[in-house]
Structures are given as structure tokens and as C-alpha cells.
Design a protein around this motif. Structure first.
Motif, PDB file in Angstrom:
ATOM      1  N   ILE A  41      -6.262 -10.974  -1.978  1.00 37.68           N
ATOM      2  CA  ILE A  41      -5.647 -12.278  -2.233  1.00 37.68           C
ATOM      3  C   ILE A  41      -4.498 -12.406  -1.248  1.00 37.68           C
ATOM      4  CG2 ILE A  41      -4.628 -13.784  -3.989  1.00 37.68           C
ATOM      5  CD1 ILE A  41      -5.559 -11.594  -6.058  1.00 37.68           C
ATOM      6  N   TRP A  87       0.830  -1.210   0.000  1.00 40.64           N
ATOM      7  CA  TRP A  87       0.000   0.000   0.000  1.00 40.64           C
ATOM      8  C   TRP A  87       0.862   1.256   0.000  1.00 40.64           C
ATOM      9  CZ3 TRP A  87      -4.605  -1.011  -1.598  1.00 40.64           C
ATOM     10  CH2 TRP A  87      -5.207  -2.230  -1.283  1.00 40.64           C
ATOM     11  N   VAL A 141      -9.570   0.888  -8.824  1.00 45.66           N
ATOM     12  CA  VAL A 141      -8.534   0.269  -9.663  1.00 45.66           C
ATOM     13  C   VAL A 141      -8.835  -1.220  -9.790  1.00 45.66           C
ATOM     14  CG1 VAL A 141      -6.790   1.946  -8.909  1.00 45.66           C
ATOM     15  CG2 VAL A 141      -6.890  -0.290  -7.817  1.00 45.66           C
ATOM     16  N   ASP A 142      -8.343  -1.808 -10.873  1.00 44.71           N
ATOM     17  CA  ASP A 142      -8.505  -3.240 -11.107  1.00 44.71           C
ATOM     18  C   ASP A 142      -7.139  -3.917 -11.177  1.00 44.71           C
ATOM     19  OD1 ASP A 142     -11.273  -3.406 -11.231  1.00 44.71           O
ATOM     20  OD2 ASP A 142     -11.333  -2.812 -13.331  1.00 44.71           O
ATOM     21  N   GLU A 143      -7.138  -5.188 -10.812  1.00 44.14           N
ATOM     22  CA  GLU A 143      -5.955  -6.041 -10.977  1.00 44.14           C
ATOM     23  C   GLU A 143      -4.667  -5.384 -10.508  1.00 44.14           C
ATOM     24  OE1 GLU A 143      -5.776  -8.467 -14.720  1.00 44.14           O
ATOM     25  OE2 GLU A 143      -7.681  -7.448 -15.071  1.00 44.14           O
ATOM     26  N   LEU A 144      -4.692  -4.925  -9.272  1.00 44.73           N
ATOM     27  CA  LEU A 144      -3.465  -4.415  -8.642  1.00 44.73           C
ATOM     28  C   LEU A 144      -2.599  -5.610  -8.242  1.00 44.73           C
ATOM     29  CD1 LEU A 144      -1.770  -2.207  -7.186  1.00 44.73           C
ATOM     30  CD2 LEU A 144      -3.339  -2.411  -5.271  1.00 44.73           C
ATOM     31  N   ARG A 145      -1.362  -5.620  -8.723  1.00 41.43           N
ATOM     32  CA  ARG A 145      -0.462  -6.735  -8.385  1.00 41.43           C
ATOM     33  C   ARG A 145       0.871  -6.215  -7.879  1.00 41.43           C
ATOM     34  NH1 ARG A 145      -4.482  -8.665  -8.547  1.00 41.43           N
ATOM     35  NH2 ARG A 145      -5.257 -10.550  -9.559  1.00 41.43           N
ATOM     36  N   TRP A 146       1.282  -6.757  -6.721  1.00 46.41           N
ATOM     37  CA  TRP A 146       2.610  -6.484  -6.183  1.00 46.41           C
ATOM     38  C   TRP A 146       3.516  -7.592  -6.688  1.00 46.41           C
ATOM     39  CZ3 TRP A 146      -1.443  -5.948  -2.182  1.00 46.41           C
ATOM     40  CH2 TRP A 146      -1.845  -4.608  -2.026  1.00 46.41           C
ATOM     41  N   GLY A 184      -1.686  -9.209  -4.445  1.00 50.15           N
ATOM     42  CA  GLY A 184      -2.435  -8.068  -4.981  1.00 50.15           C
ATOM     43  C   GLY A 184      -3.881  -8.060  -4.567  1.00 50.15           C
ATOM     44  N   VAL A 185      -4.634  -7.144  -5.158  1.00 53.80           N
ATOM     45  CA  VAL A 185      -6.078  -7.048  -4.916  1.00 53.80           C
ATOM     46  C   VAL A 185      -6.784  -6.845  -6.260  1.00 53.80           C
ATOM     47  CG1 VAL A 185      -5.726  -6.029  -2.623  1.00 53.80           C
ATOM     48  CG2 VAL A 185      -6.188  -4.534  -4.556  1.00 53.80           C
ATOM     49  N   ASP A 186      -8.046  -7.254  -6.300  1.00 52.05           N
ATOM     50  CA  ASP A 186      -8.870  -7.068  -7.498  1.00 52.05           C
ATOM     51  C   ASP A 186     -10.059  -6.173  -7.188  1.00 52.05           C
ATOM     52  OD1 ASP A 186      -7.426  -8.588  -9.319  1.00 52.05           O
ATOM     53  OD2 ASP A 186      -8.354 -10.459  -8.666  1.00 52.05           O
TER      54      ASP A 186
END
Lengths: 152, 152
Positions: B140, A57, A84-89, B83-85
Motif C-alpha cells: 500500500i 522494514w 505476516v498479515d496486516e502489517l501497519r507502520w 503497511g503491507v497485507d
């Protein structure tokens, strides 16, 4: 002012960069994400992070700062974001990394209910100094449409 | 310790609450999201926010703090998140709001490549003191599976 009409699908840009400091990683983690791997190298060494890693975050917040600075300079007619969509770390972010934020416009949609507004979806990618992607997400931003009388 | 095996699809829980202060809204916005509607009531009054509103990323950060406090107390075997969706900022968050964070487990999937790990998807919902949803997202989380020798 930059309006919805000025956004071009497929256009790419570099928003700017952000240098990550250890102090800031710790300050954010203590306040918002006090998991051990965000608080000390020793705890992080026992995990896949390897050494002190920024909260995901926090990475998102630093990314936002880079984008806001750029869009403010542009005088972009933004009205905030529904999400937001499909946030990936994708990879850990460590102290002393320098993050670079780039964007590519995916899609723009005029509002059906509000003729003065449109929404713009963009792919936002954050890379580190080794050009390795550390985070990406799809942003959705609401923008004013160009008023009929606007000249610039 | 709470392991992947202990997570039950459909289970709901309240993680806890967070009181939003004006000072904190301004501090986060100055540092990470200095858009006018996150910095002053006057600027926000000209937008759909109406009055000073927290950055959406600040709302996400406060939500994370509530979840981390709860999961630390549980000694949950979390390994971080890829991540998050579908993160959506549904309504403005204002100073003096009290946010409550709830979660519902949607799905759990054992890792195909790493037998000691599983991933858990949950719907996270944040409501304000009027029980109005202000944000939701799908989280997730990677978790350790219970080792054969673990007794608790």
C-alpha cells in the motif's frame, strides 16, 4: 522446550526492548531503503516524517531481533513463519527511540496434514518510549507439537 | 514526476533483480534474526530449509531496495507506506539466489480527507532464478496527486 501445546490463546507477553540509533537507521536505509526521508533530517523535514525516520522494514527487523532473543531464551520449538498479515507502520520511528515489543496470542491451529506441527497467530505491537504504537502486525508461526515422550 | 493519476490498475512491471550473497545473509541474520537456520548450513540441514536460508525480513529488505532503486529512477511521487497485507514467505531464499521483483497494480483510491493524496495497492511478487515464487505481499503506497499546474 516450549511446544505448541504450551501456547495459550489470549496470553500476553512483553518480548523486550530495542534502542534505535541514528547510525543504525542510516546504515539500514543506505543498504535497503534509500528514500530521502530515511537518509537525512533535511529531506525528512519536507515530509510528514518531520525528521529522520527509520525504514519500516528496519522497524520490522529490529522487532524480529527482540522476538528472537526472547524465544531463544525460552527454547521455543519454532519452525519459522509462513508470513505476516496486516502489517501497519502507524507512526514514524526516530533515532533515540526505544521500541518495546509485545505479543498477544490470537489463535492456534493444529496442522491437518502434519500431526507433529501446529500454527499460532499472534498480534504483535511495537510501541515507543511514549507508549505510542508505531507498528503492529499479525504473526503466523509454525511450532512443533509436544512429542508423546517429551517430559518437559 | 509520476503521480497517482499515472498509475493504471492492472499494469504490471518488473522492478529489477538482486543477487543474494552468503556474507549478506549471515550479516543480516546476526544482526536481526539469529535463528540457527539463518546462521549455518549445518543447523539449516536439520530443518525444512535444507541449507542456509535468508531471514524472511531480509528477503523483504532486499525487495524494498530493488523497488526503491526503480521508483527513484522514475521520480515517482511516493510519500511512504502505511503497511503491507498478506506477506507470505513461500520458499526458502538461499545464498547465490538471484531474486526478481515484479508488481501488478490492484487498486487505487483517492484519499477522502486529503485531496492531494491517493493510495495505490499492488501485488508484489519475488521469484528466484528458477522462476519459483519465494515471497509475495500486497503493498500500500501513498502518492501525490498531480497538481493542477503540473505539466509533466
Amino acid at each position: 522446550m516450549i511446544y505448541f501445546e504450551d501456547m495459550e490463546v489470549g496470553a500476553e507477553r512483553v518480548f523486550g526492548s530495542y534502542h534505535v540509533t541514528r547510525e543504525e537507521v542510516l546504515e539500514f536505509a543506505r543498504k535497503y531503503d534509500p528514500q530521502p526521508f530515511h537518509l537525512s533530517d533535511e529531506a525528512a523535514a519536507k515530509t510528514h516524517f518531520g525528521r529522520l525516520a527509520a525504514s519500516g522494514w528496519h522497524t520490522a527487523a529490529m522487532t524480529m531481533r527482540v522476538m528472537v532473543d526472547c524465544l531463544t531464551e525460552d527454547r521455543q520449538a519454532g519452525l519459522g513463519s509462513p508470513g505476516v498479515d496486516e502489517l501497519r507502520w502507524l507512526r514514524p520511528v526516530h533515532p533515540d527511540d526505544t521500541l518495546t515489543v509485545t505479543g498477544r496470542i490470537l489463535e492456534k491451529t493444529p496442522s491437518r496434514s502434519k500431526p507433529e506441527i501446529g500454527s499460532v497467530r499472534s498480534q504483535i505491537t511495537v510501541t515507543n518510549q511514549a507508549d505510542v504504537p508505531v507498528m503492529h502486525f499479525t504473526s503466523i508461526v509454525l511450532m512443533l507439537r509436544r512429542p508423546p515422550s517429551a517430559s518437559d
